[in-house]
Design an enzyme around this catalytic site. Structure first.
Site, PDB file in Angstrom:
ATOM      1  N   ASP A 147      -3.934   3.736   2.486  1.00  0.00           N
ATOM      2  CA  ASP A 147      -5.251   3.869   2.609  1.00  0.00           C
ATOM      3  C   ASP A 147      -5.764   2.539   3.244  1.00  0.00           C
ATOM      4  O   ASP A 147      -6.805   2.304   3.133  1.00  0.00           O
ATOM      5  CB  ASP A 147      -5.937   4.192   1.295  1.00  0.00           C
ATOM      6  N   ASP A 189      -9.485 -15.524 -17.018  1.00  0.00           N
ATOM      7  CA  ASP A 189     -10.571 -15.898 -16.127  1.00  0.00           C
ATOM      8  C   ASP A 189     -11.535 -16.617 -16.524  1.00  0.00           C
ATOM      9  O   ASP A 189     -12.261 -16.288 -17.508  1.00  0.00           O
ATOM     10  CB  ASP A 189     -11.041 -14.528 -15.204  1.00  0.00           C
ATOM     11  N   ASP A 206      -1.836  -1.067  -3.964  1.00  0.00           N
ATOM     12  CA  ASP A 206      -1.993  -0.376  -5.200  1.00  0.00           C
ATOM     13  C   ASP A 206      -0.922  -0.624  -6.303  1.00  0.00           C
ATOM     14  O   ASP A 206       0.129  -1.158  -5.922  1.00  0.00           O
ATOM     15  CB  ASP A 206      -2.458   1.268  -4.792  1.00  0.00           C
ATOM     16  N   ASN A 259      -0.070   4.525  -0.681  1.00  0.00           N
ATOM     17  CA  ASN A 259      -0.825   5.587  -0.108  1.00  0.00           C
ATOM     18  C   ASN A 259      -1.311   5.642   1.055  1.00  0.00           C
ATOM     19  O   ASN A 259      -2.310   6.590   1.507  1.00  0.00           O
ATOM     20  CB  ASN A 259      -1.464   6.368  -1.269  1.00  0.00           C
ATOM     21  N   HIS A 273      -4.669 -17.086  -5.540  1.00  0.00           N
ATOM     22  CA  HIS A 273      -5.648 -16.066  -5.045  1.00  0.00           C
ATOM     23  C   HIS A 273      -6.844 -17.061  -4.490  1.00  0.00           C
ATOM     24  O   HIS A 273      -7.509 -16.422  -3.935  1.00  0.00           O
ATOM     25  CB  HIS A 273      -5.863 -14.819  -5.658  1.00  0.00           C
ATOM     26  N   ASP A 274      -7.154 -18.119  -5.247  1.00  0.00           N
ATOM     27  CA  ASP A 274      -8.237 -18.854  -4.887  1.00  0.00           C
ATOM     28  C   ASP A 274      -7.963 -20.137  -4.151  1.00  0.00           C
ATOM     29  O   ASP A 274      -8.941 -20.775  -3.761  1.00  0.00           O
ATOM     30  CB  ASP A 274      -8.915 -19.368  -6.281  1.00  0.00           C
ATOM     31  N   ASP A 285      -5.102  -9.539 -15.869  1.00  0.00           N
ATOM     32  CA  ASP A 285      -6.282 -10.471 -15.812  1.00  0.00           C
ATOM     33  C   ASP A 285      -7.409 -10.208 -16.590  1.00  0.00           C
ATOM     34  O   ASP A 285      -7.785  -9.054 -16.505  1.00  0.00           O
ATOM     35  CB  ASP A 285      -6.590 -10.715 -14.304  1.00  0.00           C
ATOM     36  N   ASP A 329       0.825  -1.082   0.044  1.00  0.00           N
ATOM     37  CA  ASP A 329       0.140   0.330  -0.058  1.00  0.00           C
ATOM     38  C   ASP A 329       0.799   1.197   0.061  1.00  0.00           C
ATOM     39  O   ASP A 329       1.344   1.623   1.061  1.00  0.00           O
ATOM     40  CB  ASP A 329      -0.882  -0.147   1.454  1.00  0.00           C
ATOM     41  N   GLU A 331      -7.464 -19.985 -17.132  1.00  0.00           N
ATOM     42  CA  GLU A 331      -8.091 -20.703 -16.126  1.00  0.00           C
ATOM     43  C   GLU A 331      -9.052 -21.428 -16.870  1.00  0.00           C
ATOM     44  O   GLU A 331     -10.261 -20.823 -17.213  1.00  0.00           O
ATOM     45  CB  GLU A 331      -8.763 -19.763 -15.191  1.00  0.00           C
TER      46      GLU A 331
HETATM   47  C1  GLC Z   1     -11.839 -17.022 -11.120  1.00  0.00           C
HETATM   48  C2  GLC Z   1     -11.239 -16.149 -10.292  1.00  0.00           C
HETATM   49  C3  GLC Z   1     -11.730 -16.069  -9.031  1.00  0.00           C
HETATM   50  C4  GLC Z   1     -13.118 -15.332  -9.454  1.00  0.00           C
HETATM   51  C5  GLC Z   1     -13.878 -16.219 -10.293  1.00  0.00           C
HETATM   52  C6  GLC Z   1     -15.074 -15.223 -10.996  1.00  0.00           C
HETATM   53  O1  GLC Z   1     -12.236 -18.497 -10.694  1.00  0.00           O
HETATM   54  O2  GLC Z   1      -9.645 -16.968 -10.005  1.00  0.00           O
HETATM   55  O3  GLC Z   1     -10.934 -15.275  -8.193  1.00  0.00           O
HETATM   56  O4  GLC Z   1     -13.844 -15.345  -8.009  1.00  0.00           O
HETATM   57  O5  GLC Z   1     -13.111 -16.487 -11.400  1.00  0.00           O
HETATM   58  O6  GLC Z   1     -14.535 -14.376 -11.624  1.00  0.00           O
END
Ligand code: GLC
Length: 554
Positions: free
Chosen positions: A25, A197, A29, A23, A327-328, A98, A21, A254
């Site tokens: 907040d 995605d 970013d 700035n 991240h999932d 992404d 971060d 993905e």
């Molecule tokens: C993909 C992303 C996930 C998101 C989902 C809907 O699986 O990796 O984080 O919630 O798509 O966009």
């Protein structure tokens, strides 16, 4: 397959909200990423994938886009992105973004117009059905029905994910063309490519008939009828022809739901994408990635078999995108090592095991310092919409609150999304203001500052494996070499990488006991060892607890 530039990359995935971060907040970013380029250069990665940074109401943290051509204010400006791309380029680091084109946010102007005016062309950009009751029993990935009622009208719209993420109607050619413009505009902007995605969701079973229920809610997973459906090839071919194929870019899709025998369409020489993520072993601790309450006891032997099956299937036709975190997913340390999540030898062994598989390795932020899962005591501490949904579903399925919390603590996507642990000061040096998501308390002991430059740290180990892959006399073998599974004891994962005359045996002991392993030929030279001892005789070796050992033979 012929060698491609993107096979040589080592990718680092950034979840911008939680990286740094700049700035103060409480939200990470773009400038925060730019300011950490030296950190990333020092680590040795060559490409960054940034999770969505476009304008969004952030219901799913950016995977709900309301403007494809602008940056979310909390992340910065277009100028900041330009600066990041340029500064990264100076350091020979490429940027991929992404691409979320299965759905938009319900706050996207197209959707707003579709709701306001059912006669407008935008109405057909989405999937609507008339009726006084829910059109069918399909359950969205995030839990409730895929159908959301339109206020004041006997009409429903379709969403495979959250209700603020209406699916786009790919059957409409004009919509598809609009999306191609989005793709090309960003490629023209100078990015190296995309992570794409949920792309296997773009084709639905157009009968929209109810199917056999698979839960106490009387509903059935929509993935059976709206993921990788017949006819998807037409859309994917067209997407590629109108966009990616015109650029020398990389695309990482993905693409859940793709079976191994279909891989050549997806990632073959003329496939739709450069590579896809295979989730078959990432989800080995649960019956399915969308049912966290169905836990599965797994063994190292099964993990080994799944990884090798994936590698061999991909090798037949194309290239893998190897990962143990994103991240999932929960943190790999906790998922794969369980009670040994804080054992540095084990964390390094796990890192090397997947890193030297055949394919492009992806490292998720914090993985390189051995970040672990958290334990939350209350559902109120979670932000991730799918965690909240999984909690509710677990209770519906008959589990008590304690069990439900246990399931989501193990699997919550927030595990990977807590702020990056830069140091042991307040808020782990991520920000001076309270972060948007509750920290993981482990930052006191697990943080970057205490590891950088420190011999034997996890960070320095990651740096060394990147260096071995990228800059050593074994690079060609470790990048382009074929992979071949080998017979190992049950607690060990093993494979051979070979290229021309070089043969590298790779062994990874997942147990806290010694194991005995065998190999053909004569030991020649050690390529990697995460411990300071090695016991190798002719054709035979002893692996110490959590040892990763790689060596050439003659
Ligand atoms: C993909 C992303 C996930 C998101 C989902 C809907 O699986 O990796 O984080 O919630 O798509 O966009």
């Amino acid at each position: 397959m012929n060698n491609k530039w993107w096979q040589k990359e080592v990718v680092y995935q950034i979840y911008p909200k939680s990286f740094y971060d700049s700035n103060n907040d409480g939200i990470g970013d773009i400038k925060g990423i730019t300011s950490k380029l030296d950190y990333l250069k020092n680590l040795g990665i060559t490409m960054i994938w940034i999770c969505p940074i476009f304008k969004s109401p952030m219901d799913d943290n950016g995977y709900d886009i309301s403007d494809y051509f602008d940056i979310s204010e909390e992340f910065g400006t277009m100028y900041d992105l330009r600066e990041l791309i340029d500064k990264a380029k100076e350091k020979n680091i490429k940027i991929i973004l992404d691409l979320v084109i299965n759905h938009t946010s319900d706050e996207h102007p197209w959707f707003k117009e579709a709701l306001k005016n059912p006669e407008s062309k935008y109405h057909d950009y989405y999937i609507f059905k008339n009726g006084k009751s829910v059109p069918n029993n399909w359950r969205s990935v995030f839990g409730t029905s895929v159908w959301e009622k339109v206020e004041d009208r006997d009409e429903y719209y379709f969403h495979a994910f959250g209700k603020k993420q209406p699916d786009l109607n790919w059957e409409n050619p004009e919509l598809r063309n609009e999306l191609y413009k989005v793709v090309n505009k960003w490629l023209d902007f100078g990015i190296a490519g995309f992570r794409i995605d949920a792309i296997t969701f773009i084709k639905k079973d157009l009968t929209f008939k109810s199917i056999e229920a698979d839960g106490v809610d009387g509903m059935a997973k929509c993935t059976k009828v709206s993921r990788n459906q017949k006819g998807i090839d037409v859309f994917l071919k067209e997407l590629r022809a109108n966009t990616f194929s015109k650029y020398n870019c990389v695309t990482v899709a993905e693409a859940p739901g793709v079976e191994y025998d279909e891989l050549s369409n997806f990632i073959g020489e003329d496939g739709y994408f450069s590579m896809i993520f295979d989730f078959k072993y990432a989800d080995l601790d649960v019956k399915s990635g969308s049912e966290w309450f169905k836990r599965v006891n797994w063994t190292v032997k099964e993990l080994n078999e799944k990884i090798m099956k994936s590698q061999i299937s991909i090798q037949k036709t194309g290239w893998a995108a190897n990962f143990i975190e994103n991240h999932d997913q929960p943190r790999a340390t906790t998922k794969y090592l369980i009670e040994n999540e804080r054992n540095n030898d084990a964390v390094k062994m796990l890192g090397a095991m997947y890193f030297f598989l055949r394919g492009t390795p992806f490292i998720y932020q914090g993985q390189e310092i051995g970040m672990i899962n958290f334990e939350r005591k209350s559902i109120g501490d979670f932000n991730d919409i799918s965690s909240i949904d999984q909690y509710k579903r677990s209770i519906k399925e008959g589990f008590d609150e304690k069990d439900a919390l246990h399931f989501i603590n193990l699997r919550s996507r927030d595990n990977a999304r807590t702020p990056f642990q830069w140091n042991n000061k307040k808020y782990a040096g991520f920000s001076t203001k309270k972060p948007w998501l509750k920290m993981n308390d482990s930052y006191i002991n697990i943080n970057a500052e205490s590891q950088i430059g420190k011999k034997d740290s996890i960070f320095e180990f990651y740096k060394s494996i990147i260096n071995i892959r990228q800059n050593s006399k074994y690079s060609e073998c470790l990048i382009y070499g074929k992979i071949e599974p080998i017979q190992t004891s049950d607690k060990t994962i093993g494979y051979i990488r070979h290229y021309n005359n070089i043969k590298i045996y790779c062994f990874f002991n997942f147990d806290n006991n010694e194991t005995e392993e065998y190999f053909e030929g004569k030991y020649n030279e050690t390529v990697l060892n995460n411990l300071d001892c090695e016991f190798i005789e002719n054709g035979k070796l002893r692996l110490m607890p959590f040892q990763a050992l790689m060596f050439t033979t003659i």
